[in-house]
Design a protein around this motif. Structure first.
Motif, mmCIF file in Angstrom:
data_model
loop_
_atom_site.group_PDB
_atom_site.id
_atom_site.type_symbol
_atom_site.label_atom_id
_atom_site.label_comp_id
_atom_site.label_asym_id
_atom_site.label_seq_id
_atom_site.Cartn_x
_atom_site.Cartn_y
_atom_site.Cartn_z
ATOM 1 N N LYS A 122 0.767 -1.131 -0.029
ATOM 2 C CA LYS A 122 -0.046 -0.061 -0.122
ATOM 3 C C LYS A 122 0.853 1.049 0.163
ATOM 4 O O LYS A 122 1.786 1.471 0.541
ATOM 5 C CB LYS A 122 -1.029 -0.033 1.011
ATOM 6 C CG LYS A 122 -1.839 -1.182 1.233
ATOM 7 C CD LYS A 122 -2.697 -1.341 0.160
ATOM 8 C CE LYS A 122 -3.651 -2.331 0.342
ATOM 9 N NZ LYS A 122 -4.608 -2.640 -1.057
ATOM 10 N N ASP A 154 7.575 4.777 5.195
ATOM 11 C CA ASP A 154 8.846 4.293 5.259
ATOM 12 C C ASP A 154 9.872 4.834 4.503
ATOM 13 O O ASP A 154 11.030 4.875 5.045
ATOM 14 C CB ASP A 154 8.832 2.659 4.437
ATOM 15 C CG ASP A 154 10.108 1.796 4.500
ATOM 16 O OD1 ASP A 154 10.572 1.851 5.353
ATOM 17 O OD2 ASP A 154 10.326 1.133 3.435
ATOM 18 N N ASP A 158 1.887 2.857 3.381
ATOM 19 C CA ASP A 158 2.842 2.313 3.944
ATOM 20 C C ASP A 158 4.268 2.513 3.700
ATOM 21 O O ASP A 158 5.244 2.958 4.284
ATOM 22 C CB ASP A 158 2.724 0.895 4.279
ATOM 23 C CG ASP A 158 1.409 0.137 4.796
ATOM 24 O OD1 ASP A 158 1.225 0.833 6.018
ATOM 25 O OD2 ASP A 158 0.830 -0.763 4.367
ATOM 26 N N ARG A 196 0.530 10.078 -2.252
ATOM 27 C CA ARG A 196 -0.019 9.906 -0.949
ATOM 28 C C ARG A 196 -0.542 11.418 -0.458
ATOM 29 O O ARG A 196 -1.677 11.097 0.204
ATOM 30 C CB ARG A 196 1.216 9.754 -0.064
ATOM 31 C CG ARG A 196 0.355 9.176 1.294
ATOM 32 C CD ARG A 196 -0.598 8.443 1.428
ATOM 33 N NE ARG A 196 -1.102 8.411 2.802
ATOM 34 C CZ ARG A 196 -2.385 7.989 3.136
ATOM 35 N NH1 ARG A 196 -3.388 7.732 2.130
ATOM 36 N NH2 ARG A 196 -2.766 8.043 4.394
#
Length: 403
Positions: free
Chosen positions: A154, A161, A157, A186
């Motif tokens: 996804k 990171d 995530d 995002r």
């Protein structure tokens, strides 16, 4: 455009196939909104002898970046965000950033850093990088497989990171090709409350009639989706350690077993697939300053803003060490794509103000508002640095313009 001179372009495409540089390719050219050339040669799938046709679907990789940049500017136009906002305002993990110290020899040689702005993400001046770039950060990202591939889970995530890595430099200091526009994807999700795929579909693809473009290959495409090839041994995107192999067209992603058939990751930096006619609709919207038929996707002034250079000089003047999809000398960068500042220094015919970008599978597009010109080129060979196809294509197109 002179049809006799366009014959040289067709012959050039065929030479690339005959010399086993590209398995196949297609090119679509429009002037003043009128099609002047479509030509396709070779195969989209060597193993099954399937022709590279007009309805062939391809991975456009970084040609996704201008689409994501348009999406961001839609939110700016609606007063929902401004470009000097910090990315940490939307992704909290970016609130505790560090940057490598100048000359760092290891990933732990860092100093405190502020969070990059959205504008820095869009223009590749944020300090983020790519795994295929040389240097300490690129090496660390390669080890962590931080690429935003179609099967990497996804977006929420992987964006978080990305914030766990130090920046390559303090934001705004240099230019380095990066995952910045993946992070913008995002941010678009956070602001809009929609997935990036849903936002693209509702705000860009459906209005433009781009019915065959998306993060996953359109349902029912079957073998219209091209296979991907490389002339390299090993990883086709490991540019810093690239080794030419004995096979110039080694299959690395077959149409019938590709992660793009059902993509998990919505990569605004490189995740879209689509058809050449779909992308021409997008390119023409930019050339027409945001307009498509009776729809105004973006205001004319917003498109002008995007298609102008946002750097203090050309890319080369900002000391990049990274890979890029375009020349760096004489080339500026707008929002999501490059801008020609001086054709002489790019060593390629063109107009001041040409805007365009390419993808890792050697796809390429540009729009030239002065010449009322839009060009889209599709093939499927990674990496795009394998051959000087883009400079050659631009020379061939401009050689056929006699007015």
């Amino acid at each position: 455009m002179d049809q006799a001179r366009l014959k040289y372009l067709k012959e050039w495409q065929q030479r690339y196939v005959d010399q086993r540089k590209f398995s196949g390719s297609s090119v679509l050219i429009q002037r003043a909104g009128r099609e002047v050339l479509f030509n396709a040669v070779g195969l989209r799938n060597i193993q099954e002898n399937l022709a590279f046709d007009r309805d062939t679907l391809v991975r456009i990789y970084s040609m996704s970046k201008p689409v994501t940049s348009v999406a961001m500017m839609m939110l700016v136009e609606r007063g929902l965000v401004h470009l000097d906002a910090l990315v940490s305002d939307f992704i909290p993990e970016f609130g505790r950033m560090t940057a490598l110290v100048p000359g760092a020899a290891s990933i732990d040689q860092t100093e405190p850093s502020c969070s990059p702005t959205l504008h820095q993400l869009l223009t590749h001046t944020s300090g983020l990088s790519y795994p295929f770039n040389p240097g300490v950060l690129g090496d660390a990202m390669a080890k962590g497989d931080l690429v935003f591939k179609a099967d990497q889970g996804k977006l929420v995530d992987l964006a978080a990171d990305a914030a766990s890595y130090p920046l390559a430099f303090q934001p705004g200091v240099r230019w380095e090709y990066s995952i910045g526009i993946d992070i913008i994807g995002r941010v678009i999700e956070v602001i809009s409350g929609r997935t990036l795929a849903k936002f693209f579909d509702e705000e860009i693809f459906t209005p433009l009639g781009m019915t065959e473009t998306g993060f996953s290959v359109v349902n029912g495409a079957g073998n219209r989706f091209a296979s991907l090839y490389t002339p390299l041994e090993g990883e086709a995107m490991a540019l810093t350690a690239a080794q030419k192999g004995s096979e110039s067209l080694r299959l690395i992603d077959s149409y019938d077993n590709s992660p793009f058939l059902a993509a998990e990751m919505m990569s605004g930096g490189g995740g879209l697939t689509g058809s050449i006619d779909d992308y021409m609709r997008f390119a023409e919207m930019l050339r027409c300053r945001g307009k498509h038929q009776d729809l105004q996707i973006l205001a004319p002034q917003t498109v002008d803003f995007m298609l102008n250079n946002h750097l203090a000089g050309d890319i080369a003047s900002l000391g990049p060490k990274s890979f890029a999809e375009q020349p760096m000398e004489g080339m500026g960068f707008g929002l999501g794509g490059s801008v020609v500042l001086d054709p002489r220094r790019t060593r390629c015919a063109g107009s001041i103000g040409d805007f365009g970008w390419g993808g890792m599978a050697s796809t390429f597009f540009w729009v030239d508002q002065k010449l009322d010109l839009s060009v889209v080129f599709f093939t499927q060979l990674s990496p795009s640095s394998s051959y000087p196809a883009r400079a050659e294509l631009k020379a061939l197109v401009h050689a056929a313009i006699l007015d």
